[in-house]
Scaffold this motif. Structure first.
Motif, PDB file in Angstrom:
ATOM      1  N   ASP A   1       0.858  -1.190   0.000  1.00 16.87           N
ATOM      2  CA  ASP A   1       0.000   0.000   0.000  1.00 16.87           C
ATOM      3  C   ASP A   1       0.889   1.233   0.000  1.00 16.87           C
ATOM      4  O   ASP A   1       2.116   1.143  -0.103  1.00 16.87           O
ATOM      5  CB  ASP A   1      -0.955  -0.018   1.193  1.00 16.87           C
ATOM      6  CG  ASP A   1      -0.234  -0.160   2.529  1.00 16.87           C
ATOM      7  OD1 ASP A   1       1.021  -0.152   2.527  1.00 16.87           O
ATOM      8  OD2 ASP A   1      -0.896  -0.293   3.562  1.00 16.87           O
ATOM      9  N   SER A   2       0.281   2.412   0.113  1.00 18.47           N
ATOM     10  CA  SER A   2       1.064   3.650   0.066  1.00 18.47           C
ATOM     11  C   SER A   2       2.017   3.747   1.256  1.00 18.47           C
ATOM     12  O   SER A   2       3.113   4.307   1.139  1.00 18.47           O
ATOM     13  CB  SER A   2       0.137   4.873   0.028  1.00 18.47           C
ATOM     14  OG  SER A   2      -0.761   4.840   1.114  1.00 18.47           O
ATOM     15  N   TYR A   3       1.616   3.197   2.400  1.00 16.22           N
ATOM     16  CA  TYR A   3       2.482   3.161   3.586  1.00 16.22           C
ATOM     17  C   TYR A   3       3.756   2.375   3.282  1.00 16.22           C
ATOM     18  O   TYR A   3       4.877   2.833   3.550  1.00 16.22           O
ATOM     19  CB  TYR A   3       1.699   2.514   4.731  1.00 16.22           C
ATOM     20  CG  TYR A   3       2.435   2.388   6.039  1.00 16.22           C
ATOM     21  CD1 TYR A   3       2.352   3.388   6.999  1.00 16.22           C
ATOM     22  CD2 TYR A   3       3.178   1.251   6.336  1.00 16.22           C
ATOM     23  CE1 TYR A   3       3.004   3.261   8.217  1.00 16.22           C
ATOM     24  CE2 TYR A   3       3.831   1.116   7.547  1.00 16.22           C
ATOM     25  CZ  TYR A   3       3.743   2.126   8.484  1.00 16.22           C
ATOM     26  OH  TYR A   3       4.399   1.996   9.681  1.00 16.22           O
ATOM     27  N   THR A   4       3.588   1.191   2.704  1.00 17.58           N
ATOM     28  CA  THR A   4       4.731   0.350   2.323  1.00 17.58           C
ATOM     29  C   THR A   4       5.628   1.067   1.325  1.00 17.58           C
ATOM     30  O   THR A   4       6.855   1.076   1.463  1.00 17.58           O
ATOM     31  CB  THR A   4       4.227  -0.969   1.706  1.00 17.58           C
ATOM     32  OG1 THR A   4       3.445  -1.663   2.669  1.00 17.58           O
ATOM     33  CG2 THR A   4       5.386  -1.849   1.271  1.00 17.58           C
ATOM     34  N   CYS A   5       5.011   1.670   0.299  1.00 14.96           N
ATOM     35  CA  CYS A   5       5.788   2.324  -0.767  1.00 14.96           C
ATOM     36  C   CYS A   5       6.567   3.524  -0.236  1.00 14.96           C
ATOM     37  O   CYS A   5       7.705   3.763  -0.642  1.00 14.96           O
ATOM     38  CB  CYS A   5       4.862   2.768  -1.900  1.00 14.96           C
ATOM     39  SG  CYS A   5       4.114   1.387  -2.782  1.00 14.96           S
ATOM     40  N   PHE A   6       5.959   4.275   0.690  1.00 17.60           N
ATOM     41  CA  PHE A   6       6.655   5.436   1.248  1.00 17.60           C
ATOM     42  C   PHE A   6       7.919   5.016   1.988  1.00 17.60           C
ATOM     43  O   PHE A   6       9.005   5.547   1.740  1.00 17.60           O
ATOM     44  CB  PHE A   6       5.732   6.209   2.197  1.00 17.60           C
ATOM     45  CG  PHE A   6       6.442   7.258   3.008  1.00 17.60           C
ATOM     46  CD1 PHE A   6       6.851   8.444   2.421  1.00 17.60           C
ATOM     47  CD2 PHE A   6       6.732   7.047   4.349  1.00 17.60           C
ATOM     48  CE1 PHE A   6       7.519   9.410   3.157  1.00 17.60           C
ATOM     49  CE2 PHE A   6       7.400   7.994   5.090  1.00 17.60           C
ATOM     50  CZ  PHE A   6       7.797   9.189   4.495  1.00 17.60           C
ATOM     51  N   PHE A   7       7.773   4.055   2.892  1.00 20.02           N
ATOM     52  CA  PHE A   7       8.938   3.622   3.668  1.00 20.02           C
ATOM     53  C   PHE A   7       9.959   2.893   2.796  1.00 20.02           C
ATOM     54  O   PHE A   7      11.168   3.001   3.025  1.00 20.02           O
ATOM     55  CB  PHE A   7       8.502   2.751   4.847  1.00 20.02           C
ATOM     56  CG  PHE A   7       7.975   3.538   6.008  1.00 20.02           C
ATOM     57  CD1 PHE A   7       8.832   4.275   6.808  1.00 20.02           C
ATOM     58  CD2 PHE A   7       6.625   3.571   6.286  1.00 20.02           C
ATOM     59  CE1 PHE A   7       8.358   5.018   7.881  1.00 20.02           C
ATOM     60  CE2 PHE A   7       6.133   4.307   7.348  1.00 20.02           C
ATOM     61  CZ  PHE A   7       7.000   5.031   8.153  1.00 20.02           C
TER      62      PHE A   7
ATOM     63  N   VAL B   1      10.903  -6.364   2.802  1.00 21.03           N
ATOM     64  CA  VAL B   1       9.953  -7.413   3.202  1.00 21.03           C
ATOM     65  C   VAL B   1       9.306  -7.046   4.534  1.00 21.03           C
ATOM     66  O   VAL B   1       8.092  -7.213   4.721  1.00 21.03           O
ATOM     67  CB  VAL B   1      10.663  -8.781   3.304  1.00 21.03           C
ATOM     68  CG1 VAL B   1       9.749  -9.837   3.927  1.00 21.03           C
ATOM     69  CG2 VAL B   1      11.128  -9.252   1.935  1.00 21.03           C
ATOM     70  N   LEU B   2      10.106  -6.512   5.443  1.00 25.31           N
ATOM     71  CA  LEU B   2       9.618  -6.189   6.786  1.00 25.31           C
ATOM     72  C   LEU B   2       8.512  -5.137   6.745  1.00 25.31           C
ATOM     73  O   LEU B   2       7.475  -5.292   7.395  1.00 25.31           O
ATOM     74  CB  LEU B   2      10.791  -5.702   7.644  1.00 25.31           C
ATOM     75  CG  LEU B   2      10.540  -5.514   9.138  1.00 25.31           C
ATOM     76  CD1 LEU B   2      10.103  -6.823   9.782  1.00 25.31           C
ATOM     77  CD2 LEU B   2      11.780  -4.976   9.821  1.00 25.31           C
ATOM     78  N   VAL B   3       8.714  -4.055   5.995  1.00 22.06           N
ATOM     79  CA  VAL B   3       7.718  -2.972   6.004  1.00 22.06           C
ATOM     80  C   VAL B   3       6.438  -3.354   5.262  1.00 22.06           C
ATOM     81  O   VAL B   3       5.409  -2.687   5.434  1.00 22.06           O
ATOM     82  CB  VAL B   3       8.291  -1.660   5.420  1.00 22.06           C
ATOM     83  CG1 VAL B   3       9.454  -1.164   6.239  1.00 22.06           C
ATOM     84  CG2 VAL B   3       8.683  -1.816   3.960  1.00 22.06           C
ATOM     85  N   SER B   4       6.494  -4.399   4.431  1.00 21.65           N
ATOM     86  CA  SER B   4       5.291  -4.827   3.712  1.00 21.65           C
ATOM     87  C   SER B   4       4.627  -6.042   4.359  1.00 21.65           C
ATOM     88  O   SER B   4       3.662  -6.584   3.825  1.00 21.65           O
ATOM     89  CB  SER B   4       5.632  -5.141   2.250  1.00 21.65           C
ATOM     90  OG  SER B   4       6.620  -6.148   2.173  1.00 21.65           O
ATOM     91  N   SER B   5       5.118  -6.462   5.517  1.00 25.83           N
ATOM     92  CA  SER B   5       4.603  -7.680   6.162  1.00 25.83           C
ATOM     93  C   SER B   5       3.194  -7.469   6.704  1.00 25.83           C
ATOM     94  O   SER B   5       2.896  -6.449   7.320  1.00 25.83           O
ATOM     95  CB  SER B   5       5.521  -8.097   7.316  1.00 25.83           C
ATOM     96  OG  SER B   5       6.797  -8.419   6.848  1.00 25.83           O
ATOM     97  N   SER B   6       2.347  -8.480   6.491  1.00 24.34           N
ATOM     98  CA  SER B   6       1.012  -8.497   7.107  1.00 24.34           C
ATOM     99  C   SER B   6       0.787  -9.833   7.815  1.00 24.34           C
ATOM    100  O   SER B   6      -0.347 -10.229   8.068  1.00 24.34           O
ATOM    101  CB  SER B   6      -0.067  -8.282   6.043  1.00 24.34           C
ATOM    102  OG  SER B   6       0.007  -9.285   5.047  1.00 24.34           O
TER     103      SER B   6
ATOM    104  N   LEU C   1       6.613  -1.575  13.729  1.00 27.49           N
ATOM    105  CA  LEU C   1       5.998  -1.316  15.033  1.00 27.49           C
ATOM    106  C   LEU C   1       4.722  -0.497  14.871  1.00 27.49           C
ATOM    107  O   LEU C   1       3.700  -0.769  15.516  1.00 27.49           O
ATOM    108  CB  LEU C   1       6.993  -0.596  15.950  1.00 27.49           C
ATOM    109  CG  LEU C   1       6.491  -0.226  17.357  1.00 27.49           C
ATOM    110  CD1 LEU C   1       6.055  -1.471  18.119  1.00 27.49           C
ATOM    111  CD2 LEU C   1       7.560   0.531  18.131  1.00 27.49           C
ATOM    112  N   LEU C   2       4.744   0.496  13.991  1.00 26.34           N
ATOM    113  CA  LEU C   2       3.542   1.290  13.717  1.00 26.34           C
ATOM    114  C   LEU C   2       2.460   0.429  13.078  1.00 26.34           C
ATOM    115  O   LEU C   2       1.266   0.617  13.346  1.00 26.34           O
ATOM    116  CB  LEU C   2       3.890   2.462  12.799  1.00 26.34           C
ATOM    117  CG  LEU C   2       4.734   3.579  13.425  1.00 26.34           C
ATOM    118  CD1 LEU C   2       5.153   4.581  12.369  1.00 26.34           C
ATOM    119  CD2 LEU C   2       3.965   4.281  14.536  1.00 26.34           C
ATOM    120  N   ARG C   3       2.857  -0.514  12.227  1.00 22.68           N
ATOM    121  CA  ARG C   3       1.904  -1.461  11.648  1.00 22.68           C
ATOM    122  C   ARG C   3       1.202  -2.258  12.752  1.00 22.68           C
ATOM    123  O   ARG C   3      -0.021  -2.428  12.742  1.00 22.68           O
ATOM    124  CB  ARG C   3       2.629  -2.440  10.738  1.00 22.68           C
ATOM    125  CG  ARG C   3       2.962  -1.930   9.370  1.00 22.68           C
ATOM    126  CD  ARG C   3       1.793  -2.079   8.423  1.00 22.68           C
ATOM    127  NE  ARG C   3       2.245  -2.098   7.041  1.00 22.68           N
ATOM    128  CZ  ARG C   3       1.490  -1.776   6.017  1.00 22.68           C
ATOM    129  NH1 ARG C   3       0.246  -1.398   6.218  1.00 22.68           N
ATOM    130  NH2 ARG C   3       1.958  -1.818   4.786  1.00 22.68           N
TER     131      ARG C   3
END
Length: 309
Positions: free
Chosen positions: A73-79, A121-126, A258-260
């Motif tokens: 998502d946009s959150y993943t793409c930004f980071f 991978v970490l920032v896009s993890s669900s 952590l924010l996720r």
């Protein structure tokens, strides 16, 4: 089978993984510092371009779930874009730093790219499984980066300290995940959040204990007080490019996940865990800034700055 949209969303990771593999082969056959550094930067630029394309597509069409493991998502793409740009800066620092380096130089770029794959991978993890894989792929190359000056005792000491404490944090993370899974029966973060939200204020002790261990593990990775004691020694012994990467990309990736967790697991918004987060934040800012005042080593100063930030 993955759809075309899912493959497109994965294109930054695919490009970066292919670039890393080709860089590994290039190092094996041609030990030319400038050529290998240029190829690493080209791979990062291609990954950044793909990330920006995916970001614009996501803004128009919405987030893309890739199985239960990843969410683009946009959150993943930004980071992701932020970390790729920061890695490009670290590669620039590394190129200048390694000019006078007498030992093998090219592997440092390889370690930077491998660690960045873990961060993406970490920032896009669900899902807890992808979260753990991403965190370990981020951390393991950092052991080599920190101890890259293998002929210097301080660098080897820093690498061993980071290895032991990072492994301790990973063990706590796994135990915490196991406790939460035992209660919820799922490792998917959105599904887990829905299940825990339905419980209301009746929070099982096992879930609280598991989330506390997860927060402690992430606290180790983020150098939050009182889990910060490794940071000044590791920063002091590590090479400058590794310090720059550790203080930026590694911290951004863990802070993002952590924010996720906070957004997906409403239980973390409970007063007990909220107070723990407030306490950790306050102590980190206070101790980081006060201890920084007594430093006369630039790397240790950067370590305490990293703790307070």
């Amino acid at each position: 089978m993955l759809t075309e949209a899912q493959l497109f969303a994965l294109s930054p990771l695919i490009i970066l993984s292919c670039s890393t593999t080709l860089l590994m082969l290039l190092i094996a056959f041609f030990r030319r510092h400038n050529m290998n550094a240029t190829f690493a930067v080209m791979g990062l630029n291609a990954t950044l371009l793909a990330t920006l394309f995916v970001w614009s597509w996501v803004l128009e069409n919405g987030p893309i779930a890739i199985t239960e493991l990843l969410l683009i998502d946009s959150y993943t793409c930004f980071f992701s874009a932020l970390m790729i740009i920061t890695t490009l800066a670290c590669c620039t620092i590394a190129h200048t730093y390694l000019k006078e380096f007498s030992d093998n130089r090219e592997e440092l770029y390889l370690l930077l790219l491998l660690s960045l794959i873990g961060a993406l991978v970490l920032v896009s993890s669900s899902h807890f499984a992808s979260l753990f894989v991403g965190l370990e792929l981020l951390s393991v190359p950092l052991y080599g980066l920190v101890a890259y000056h293998r002929r210097r005792p301080r660098s080897l000491e820093a690498g061993i300290k980071y290895l032991v404490l990072s492994a301790t944090g990973s063990a706590m993370l796994l135990i915490g995940m196991a406790l939460v899974y035992a209660q919820c029966g799922t490792l998917s973060l959105p599904a887990m959040g829905q299940q825990l939200a339905s419980l209301g204020d009746q929070i099982p002790f096992m879930v609280l204990a598991g989330l506390t261990l997860i927060l402690i593990a992430l606290g180790f990775k983020l150098s939050l007080v009182p889990f910060h004691l490794w940071t000044p020694d590791v920063y002091e012994g590590a090479p400058a490019p590794a310090v720059a990467f550790l203080a930026t990309v590694a911290k951004v990736a863990v802070a993002a996940v952590l924010l996720r967790l906070i957004s997906w697991l409403p239980i973390i918004g409970s007063s007990a865990l909220q107070n723990v987060l407030f306490l950790l934040a306050g102590l980190s800012m206070l101790a980081g800034n006060l201890l920084a005042m007594h430093q006369n080593n630039l790397k240790r100063l950067l370590a305490y700055s990293s703790i307070s930030h």
